[in-house]
Design a protein around this motif. Structure first.
Motif, PDB file in Angstrom:
ATOM      1  N   LEU A   1     -86.330  -6.484   3.430  1.00 46.34           N
ATOM      2  CA  LEU A   1     -84.909  -6.575   3.123  1.00 46.34           C
ATOM      3  C   LEU A   1     -84.523  -5.520   2.092  1.00 46.34           C
ATOM      4  O   LEU A   1     -85.317  -5.204   1.193  1.00 46.34           O
ATOM      5  CB  LEU A   1     -84.577  -7.947   2.533  1.00 46.34           C
ATOM      6  CG  LEU A   1     -85.058  -9.183   3.301  1.00 46.34           C
ATOM      7  CD1 LEU A   1     -84.618 -10.459   2.575  1.00 46.34           C
ATOM      8  CD2 LEU A   1     -84.513  -9.197   4.727  1.00 46.34           C
ATOM      9  N   ASN A   2     -83.305  -4.985   2.240  1.00 46.00           N
ATOM     10  CA  ASN A   2     -82.838  -4.089   1.177  1.00 46.00           C
ATOM     11  C   ASN A   2     -82.285  -4.942   0.031  1.00 46.00           C
ATOM     12  O   ASN A   2     -82.259  -6.176   0.105  1.00 46.00           O
ATOM     13  CB  ASN A   2     -81.811  -3.081   1.710  1.00 46.00           C
ATOM     14  CG  ASN A   2     -80.551  -3.765   2.223  1.00 46.00           C
ATOM     15  OD1 ASN A   2     -80.192  -4.843   1.743  1.00 46.00           O
ATOM     16  ND2 ASN A   2     -79.896  -3.157   3.195  1.00 46.00           N
ATOM     17  N   LYS A   3     -81.832  -4.261  -1.012  1.00 48.37           N
ATOM     18  CA  LYS A   3     -81.402  -4.984  -2.217  1.00 48.37           C
ATOM     19  C   LYS A   3     -80.299  -6.017  -1.925  1.00 48.37           C
ATOM     20  O   LYS A   3     -80.384  -7.170  -2.352  1.00 48.37           O
ATOM     21  CB  LYS A   3     -80.913  -3.955  -3.249  1.00 48.37           C
ATOM     22  CG  LYS A   3     -80.460  -4.573  -4.532  1.00 48.37           C
ATOM     23  CD  LYS A   3     -80.130  -3.510  -5.550  1.00 48.37           C
ATOM     24  CE  LYS A   3     -79.480  -4.124  -6.762  1.00 48.37           C
ATOM     25  NZ  LYS A   3     -79.244  -3.146  -7.814  1.00 48.37           N
ATOM     26  N   GLU A   4     -79.284  -5.593  -1.141  1.00 49.27           N
ATOM     27  CA  GLU A   4     -78.158  -6.502  -0.874  1.00 49.27           C
ATOM     28  C   GLU A   4     -78.640  -7.733  -0.093  1.00 49.27           C
ATOM     29  O   GLU A   4     -78.256  -8.864  -0.382  1.00 49.27           O
ATOM     30  CB  GLU A   4     -77.044  -5.795  -0.074  1.00 49.27           C
ATOM     31  CG  GLU A   4     -76.207  -4.831  -0.896  1.00 49.27           C
ATOM     32  CD  GLU A   4     -77.019  -3.626  -1.395  1.00 49.27           C
ATOM     33  OE1 GLU A   4     -77.871  -3.122  -0.620  1.00 49.27           O
ATOM     34  OE2 GLU A   4     -76.837  -3.215  -2.563  1.00 49.27           O
ATOM     35  N   GLU A   5     -79.505  -7.452   0.908  1.00 50.56           N
ATOM     36  CA  GLU A   5     -80.007  -8.581   1.719  1.00 50.56           C
ATOM     37  C   GLU A   5     -80.836  -9.534   0.852  1.00 50.56           C
ATOM     38  O   GLU A   5     -80.766 -10.759   0.999  1.00 50.56           O
ATOM     39  CB  GLU A   5     -80.863  -8.048   2.876  1.00 50.56           C
ATOM     40  CG  GLU A   5     -80.046  -7.332   3.931  1.00 50.56           C
ATOM     41  CD  GLU A   5     -80.917  -6.505   4.880  1.00 50.56           C
ATOM     42  OE1 GLU A   5     -80.497  -6.343   6.041  1.00 50.56           O
ATOM     43  OE2 GLU A   5     -81.990  -5.993   4.471  1.00 50.56           O
TER      44      GLU A   5
END
Ligand code: FAD
Length: 556
Positions: A144-148
């Motif tokens: 996951l990226n940061k936002e996810e």
């Protein structure tokens, strides 16, 4: 057709008399997950088996774990591929054997600047983890990226967060898993008694073990029980029994202590399970569970008395600091601790290795007297440990020209399991909730009932009086009745700590209903007033020991 042992304290004395008149193929010492697994494996291969436990079933380490059925991601870092493969594969099997008790639990591993796991290592590590454990497609890891990551867990720090790994594990109740395995073994002809301490061994003329001297801790009666084989599955006490056998040489146990703290969920409102870094380089879990979140674990060398393991102030402060460090919006204090538990890992000593570096692999030692001892391992790998231990017995029996069946425990559903899969568990939980809703019992309570007892929840519902005024008490009383009749509950601590886990996860209910539970015991077991007073004192001290930490020491 084998006669199934009554598993009720009401018939304990009859069972005690009966085991003295029999000769067993196998006596298993220790009613933790390892001993339970062995009793099930042995009885399913046709061996006449007796399990003896000196406290209550699972009262050792097997009620004090992180309660995860997991592959042990961190063992990849130690290049322990074999262990990861075995326990990783076992997760799905154990889930299948008890889908109501071993529940899917997604885990979030935040990637923090300067943390233990960088992006590529996590991505690669989790991929290998999935491959070794043969994880099904829909459950494979996601990066996951940061936002996810923040969407999954908004309490994560904004600063330094580079994303997260998201992967599949399972959560259980270690104590319930142990008791259901024992109950399943009873259905296959095994016998099991708690509060029976093996004090010493009996030997034949060749110096081979052929039985045990046992002290019944409830009646203080000493008895002898005979068997052809004895397996020592006493967890942290394995070496104590090897000493009693005069065979404690070579490899020794290395005990390490692990502590967990429980907070009301509103004090640590994580949306989901997180496995995160501690500034000293270790990693710990924060796991939401109904009305609470629990956090752990520590991993420190332990040389004290294995019968007196406690959460110390330093353990509590360490975990609180770790949580406050990872979740900046959280400011936990000692007085927020609702409950706690502390247990010992029965690991095998390796020269020069620290507590957290020690391998979690199990090992078997066979002494000259024939005593088979098994130690190490994980809750998750109990079935394979049991298979290896019982294989030692089968091999010896085969030398006498008799063959026993191979291990088949991967196909024996545990008691309480009437489900094809987790979907059926959810559907059943809905049915249970629909029955309880009209009398004011919450969905969370219904879910907890189903994930504690599985399909046996029906028997508990049948024992309720829905018209009674205090329905919460009616439900608790029905659970008490069920566990007294079918789960060898002998005192309030068995019920509140091991069979229901309420001391850890709903301590206020323990405080509220201790009195009526004591009077229920007084009526049902016809125990004298002194015993009731002793139990009351015991429970008050358990409540205090698990929940009260001195904040004055904290500030000084
Ligand atoms: P125990 O559960 O201790 O059982 C041994 C039993 O023998 C005890 O009940 C004791 O009373 C009895 N006994 C001792 N002496 C005698 C005697 N003389 N006569 C009769 N009975 C006797 N594993 C996982 O897979 N997942 C996890 O999340 C996880 N988390 C953990 C977290 C912590 C903090 C710890 C400490 C361990 C964790 N583990 C986990 C490991 C796992 O809990 C243990 O490996 C497992 O519970 C050990 O079980 P056991 O049956 O060998 O020992």
């Amino acid at each position: 057709m084998k006669k199934v042992q009554s598993f009720s304290a009401l018939h304990r004395q009859d069972e005690l008399r009966s085991i003295q008149q029999e000769r067993f193929d196998l006596i298993v010492i220790g009613g933790g997950i390892t001993g339970a697994g062995i009793a099930l494996d042995a009885s399913s291969r046709g061996l006449k088996t007796l399990l003896l436990e000196k406290g209550d079933f699972s009262s050792g380490t097997s009620s004090k774990s992180t309660k995860l059925i997991h592959g042990g991601l961190r063992y990849l870092k130690q290049f322990d591929f074999w262990l990861v493969k075995e326990v990783g594969t076992e997760r799905a099997i154990v889930h299948q054997l008890a889908p109501h008790l071993v529940l899917p639990e997604k885990m979030l591993l935040p990637l923090i600047e300067g943390g233990s796991y960088g992006k590529w290592l996590t991505s690669f590590g989790l991929k290998i983890y999935d491959l070794l454990a043969q994880v099904t497609e829909e459950d494979r890891r996601q990066m996951l990226n940061k936002e996810e990551a923040l969407q999954k867990e908004p309490l994560l720090p904004d600063e330094g967060l580079n994303g997260a790994g998201y992967y599949a594990e399972y959560r259980t109740d270690d104590s319930r898993l142990t008791i259901e395995i024992i109950k399943t073994s009873l259905n296959l002809g095994a016998k099991a008694l708690n509060y029976m301490e093996v004090e010493s061994f009996l030997y034949d003329s060749q110096g081979k073990v052929c039985g045990v001297n046992v002290l019944d801790l409830h009646t203080e009666e000493h008895i002898e029980v005979k068997a052809d084989y004895i397996i020592n599955a006493a967890g942290p006490w394995v070496d104590q029994l090897r000493t009693r056998d005069g065979s404690r040489k070579g490899k020794q146990l290395h005990l390490t202590k692990g502590v967990h703290l429980v907070f009301p969920h509103n004090k640590l409102p994580v949306k989901q399970s997180v496995y995160f870094d501690v500034p000293d380089g270790r990693m710990i879990f924060a796991i939401p569970r109904g009305r609470v979140t629990y956090v752990g674990t520590t991993d420190t060398d332990y040389t004290g008395d294995p019968d007196k393991v406690n959460t110390e102030l330093t353990d509590a402060l360490y975990l609180i600091a770790a949580v406050n460090n990872m979740f900046p919006a959280i400011n936990l204090q000692l007085e927020d601790i609702e409950s706690s538990w502390a247990g010992l890992r029965p690991l095998i000593h390796e020269e020069g290795k620290s507590a957290s570096e020690l391998s979690r692999k199990d090992e078997i030692f066979i002494s000259d007297s024939g005593l088979i001892s098994i130690a190490g391992g994980k809750l998750t790998g109990y079935r394979k440990m049991a298979e290896r231990a019982v294989n030692c017995v089968s091999k010896s029996i085969a030398e006498k020209g008799i063959t026993t069946k191979p291990c088949q425990t991967d196909k024996i559903p545990l008691s309480g399991n009437a489900f094809k899969d987790f979907k059926e568990v959810s559907a059943y939980a809905n049915q249970v909730y629909n029955k309880l809703k009209p009398i004011g019992i919450s969905e969370a309570k219904a879910w907890s009932l189903v994930t504690t007892y599985g399909a046996q929840a029906d028997q508990i519902l049948d024992g309720m009086d829905p018209k009674a005024e205090d329905v919460q008490w009616q439900l608790l009383k029905a659970e008490l009745e069920f566990t007294l009749k079918h789960e060898m509950v002998t005192c309030p601590a068995d019920f509140f700590i091991r069979r229901t886990g309420k001391l850890y996860f709903d301590i206020d209910e323990v405080r509220k209903y201790l009195e009526p539970v004591l009077s229920y015991f007084r009526q049902k077991l016809e125990v004298p007033p002194e015993t009731i007073q002793k139990w009351e004192k015991e429970m008050q001290s358990e409540i205090q020991r698990h929940s009260e930490f001195n904040p004055e020491q904290y500030t000084s």
